[in-house]
Enzyme design. Structure first.
Site, mmCIF file in Angstrom:
data_model
loop_
_atom_site.group_PDB
_atom_site.id
_atom_site.type_symbol
_atom_site.label_atom_id
_atom_site.label_comp_id
_atom_site.label_asym_id
_atom_site.label_seq_id
_atom_site.Cartn_x
_atom_site.Cartn_y
_atom_site.Cartn_z
ATOM 1 N N GLY A 1 -23.440 0.462 -1.979
ATOM 2 C CA GLY A 1 -24.705 1.272 -2.570
ATOM 3 C C GLY A 1 -24.606 2.832 -2.095
ATOM 4 N N ASP B 1 -26.833 4.812 1.036
ATOM 5 C CA ASP B 1 -27.744 4.714 0.155
ATOM 6 C C ASP B 1 -29.191 4.703 0.906
ATOM 7 O OD1 ASP B 1 -27.621 1.893 0.961
ATOM 8 O OD2 ASP B 1 -27.618 1.235 -1.188
ATOM 9 N N ASP C 1 -32.812 1.130 5.879
ATOM 10 C CA ASP C 1 -34.087 0.486 5.820
ATOM 11 C C ASP C 1 -34.633 -0.063 7.336
ATOM 12 O OD1 ASP C 1 -35.888 -1.754 5.543
ATOM 13 O OD2 ASP C 1 -35.080 -2.516 3.833
ATOM 14 N N LYS D 1 -36.613 4.110 4.336
ATOM 15 C CA LYS D 1 -37.847 3.260 4.186
ATOM 16 C C LYS D 1 -38.830 3.531 5.128
ATOM 17 C CE LYS D 1 -37.442 -0.616 2.033
ATOM 18 N NZ LYS D 1 -37.406 -1.871 1.688
ATOM 19 N N VAL E 1 -36.784 -1.871 -2.998
ATOM 20 C CA VAL E 1 -36.293 -0.608 -3.670
ATOM 21 C C VAL E 1 -34.951 -0.953 -4.581
ATOM 22 C CG1 VAL E 1 -37.966 0.921 -2.895
ATOM 23 C CG2 VAL E 1 -35.760 0.786 -1.853
ATOM 24 N N ASP F 1 -29.378 -1.872 -5.339
ATOM 25 C CA ASP F 1 -29.446 -2.846 -5.933
ATOM 26 C C ASP F 1 -30.751 -3.865 -6.146
ATOM 27 O OD1 ASP F 1 -28.406 -5.941 -5.136
ATOM 28 O OD2 ASP F 1 -28.216 -4.746 -3.568
ATOM 29 N N ARG G 1 -27.674 -0.637 -9.912
ATOM 30 C CA ARG G 1 -27.070 0.346 -8.815
ATOM 31 C C ARG G 1 -26.911 1.615 -9.563
ATOM 32 N NH1 ARG G 1 -25.550 -1.844 -4.060
ATOM 33 N NH2 ARG G 1 -25.098 -3.824 -3.871
#
Length: 182
Positions: A48, A106, A109, A137, A160, A166, A172
């Site tokens: 990611g 990336d 979360d 997030k 997302v 992904d 991606r």
């Protein structure tokens, strides 16, 4: 395999390419200022983090900051939408002992994967560990004490994807971030 086009039709565009690229430029200024005079070990978290890490590295280079590239591949998802046990696919070959480490990923979360990666870096003797994340997030479920030191954009508490993230192992390479509609 899931249908990416169907997912896109059922998603909202959250951040377009221009917004993400502007956020990366802003992040590079802060990172440059924090690392000027040193050569950090720049560890991309695969898969990611790859698109973001490449773009950020070019911005840092344009500002005159050299970094030593390395990567790791650790996952809790393996194609699923919820995480399980951390699986290491590749650990950095470069010694972290006494190094200033910048983990580039990336998204933050809930932070479980990054927390375990950060702990592994500490065990390897890293002198300092910071996190650069393209997206964070927005929710209150993050691992206590885990936060991005450098953040590009915020994203809603929805599924997302795009710009490294992904949708069931697809999308991606999308040059924007999308969120599935509730």
């Amino acid at each position: 395999m899931a249908d990416l086009q169907a997912a896109l039709a059922n998603s909202d565009l959250i951040h377009d390419r221009a917004t993400l690229e502007a956020a990366i430029v802003r992040m590079s200024a802060r990172i440059h200022d924090d690392y000027v005079g040193s050569v950090p070990l720049y560890i991309t978290v695969m898969h990611g983090g790859l698109p973001f890490a490449g773009q950020l590295a070019l911005e840092l280079g344009a500002r005159g900051l050299d970094v030593e590239f390395e990567y790791l591949h650790a996952t809790r998802y393996r194609g699923a939408t919820s995480g399980g046990e951390l699986v290491w696919k590749h650990r950095p070959a470069t010694s972290l002992q006494g190094r200033r480490v910048l983990l580039v990923d990336d998204i933050v979360d809930e932070g479980h994967t990054l927390a375990q990666i950060r702990e592994w870096c500490r065990e390897q003797g890293a002198a300092e560990i910071r996190i650069a994340a393209l997206a964070v997030k927005v929710h209150d479920r993050c691992v206590p004490g885990l936060a991005a030191d450098y953040m590009g954009v915020e994203v809603p508490d929805r599924y997302v994807y795009g710009y490294g993230m992904d949708y069931q192992e697809q999308g991606r390479g999308l040059p924007a971030i999308y969120a599935l509609k509730d």
